[in-house]
Design an enzyme around this catalytic site. Structure first.
Site, mmCIF file in Angstrom:
data_model
loop_
_atom_site.group_PDB
_atom_site.id
_atom_site.type_symbol
_atom_site.label_atom_id
_atom_site.label_comp_id
_atom_site.label_asym_id
_atom_site.label_seq_id
_atom_site.Cartn_x
_atom_site.Cartn_y
_atom_site.Cartn_z
ATOM 1 N NE ARG A 1 13.444 -3.600 66.007
ATOM 2 C CZ ARG A 1 13.938 -3.718 64.767
ATOM 3 N NH1 ARG A 1 14.865 -2.879 64.343
ATOM 4 N NH2 ARG A 1 13.542 -4.659 63.964
ATOM 5 C CG MET B 1 22.085 8.017 65.651
ATOM 6 S SD MET B 1 22.337 8.193 63.871
ATOM 7 C CE MET B 1 24.088 8.070 63.771
ATOM 8 N NE ARG B 2 16.420 3.966 69.969
ATOM 9 C CZ ARG B 2 17.058 3.108 70.761
ATOM 10 N NH1 ARG B 2 17.166 1.844 70.430
ATOM 11 N NH2 ARG B 2 17.554 3.501 71.906
ATOM 12 C CG HIS C 1 23.583 7.428 55.536
ATOM 13 N ND1 HIS C 1 23.715 6.876 56.789
ATOM 14 C CD2 HIS C 1 24.682 7.048 54.839
ATOM 15 C CE1 HIS C 1 24.840 6.182 56.839
ATOM 16 N NE2 HIS C 1 25.442 6.268 55.664
HETATM 17 C C1 GAR Z 1 24.039 13.646 60.352
HETATM 18 O O1 GAR Z 1 25.296 13.701 59.729
HETATM 19 C C2 GAR Z 1 23.193 12.542 59.749
HETATM 20 O O2 GAR Z 1 23.367 12.398 58.376
HETATM 21 C C3 GAR Z 1 23.702 11.344 60.509
HETATM 22 O O3 GAR Z 1 23.829 11.792 61.823
HETATM 23 C C4 GAR Z 1 24.176 13.173 61.810
HETATM 24 C C5 GAR Z 1 23.231 13.917 62.735
HETATM 25 O O4 GAR Z 1 23.608 15.255 62.863
HETATM 26 N N1 GAR Z 1 22.813 10.226 60.385
HETATM 27 C C6 GAR Z 1 23.224 8.968 60.249
HETATM 28 O O5 GAR Z 1 24.390 8.638 60.265
HETATM 29 C C7 GAR Z 1 22.104 7.962 60.087
HETATM 30 N N2 GAR Z 1 22.600 6.697 59.618
HETATM 31 P P1 GAR Z 1 22.575 16.323 63.405
HETATM 32 O O6 GAR Z 1 21.972 15.707 64.680
HETATM 33 O O7 GAR Z 1 23.433 17.522 63.719
HETATM 34 O O8 GAR Z 1 21.544 16.571 62.353
#
Ligand code: GAR
Length: 206
Positions: free
Chosen positions: A66, A91-92, A110
């Protein structure tokens, strides 16, 4: 302040932020010099390019530690002089090593009312749990999973007839506004943290 956006996927939050900035709604943001993805085929990359924002990909190599991947992420960010990193569907979990390079200057969106439903598929977790109210959160990032000090939250009601997808999309719509609002606050220096509580000064426009 210069703002770098980190994505892994669709990039709709990133797109909403870039559009808000291009429409002059984020006066504290001097530039969005780079959108950085850890996923080579993230659809958000093409969206960013169409909006005229430069992109870079730093994918984690098979078996790469990492810290080595994070060093390469930091290397890609370094030339851009960002004062704020915005995780928009990135997502990391970032390590203390990475975060020490941007202390208090990384925020994440989030799709739940944290601390409920951290981790992946938060909207589905909330739906399956049967909650009546869920929502979205923008928080400062620390080394815990979705656990840093909360900057802004917005509630979204689950309706009786909602499918999980209906609920996800209604939350996403709110995310798009909330993330820009959070960037405005941080870029204008209107937040301060005492005992985990983030105090926000209203902007003069409100
Ligand atoms: C969004 O809903 C964001 O809140 C989530 O991923 C999605 C990305 O959508 N993030 C997480 O879950 C982080 N823990 P996008 O790429 O269309 O913005």
């Amino acid at each position: 302040m210069k703002v770098a956006i980190l994505i892994s996927g669709t990039g709709t939050n990133m797109e909403a932020v870039i559009r808000a900035w291009q429409q002059g709604k984020l006066p504290g943001v001097e530039d969005i010099p780079i959108v950085l993805s850890d996923t080579p085929d993230a659809p958000g990359l093409e969206k960013a390019r169409r909006l005229g924002v430069a992109t870079a990909v730093v994918a984690r190599r098979p078996k790469e530690p990492r810290e080595s991947h994070e060093e390469r992420l930091l290397g890609a960010l370094a030339p851009h002089g960002a004062g704020l990193l915005v995780l928009a569907g990135f997502m990391r979990v970032l390590s203390p090593f990475f975060l020490s390079r941007f202390p208090g200057r990384v925020i994440n969106i989030h799709p739940s009312l944290l601390p409920a439903f951290p981790g992946i598929d938060a909207q589905k977790q909330a739906y399956d749990h049967g909650v009546k109210i869920t929502g979205c959160t923008v928080h400062f990032v620390d080394e815990t999973l979705d656990g840093g000090p909360i900057l802004l939250q917005r509630a979204v009601e689950r309706k009786d007839e909602d499918t999980a997808e209906d609920l996800r999309l209604r939350i996403l719509k709110e995310e798009h506004e909330l993330l820009s609002e959070a960037i405005a606050i941080v870029s204008e220096g209107r937040s301060s943290i005492v005992n985990r509580y983030v105090k926000v000064e209203r902007s003069h426009e409100n």
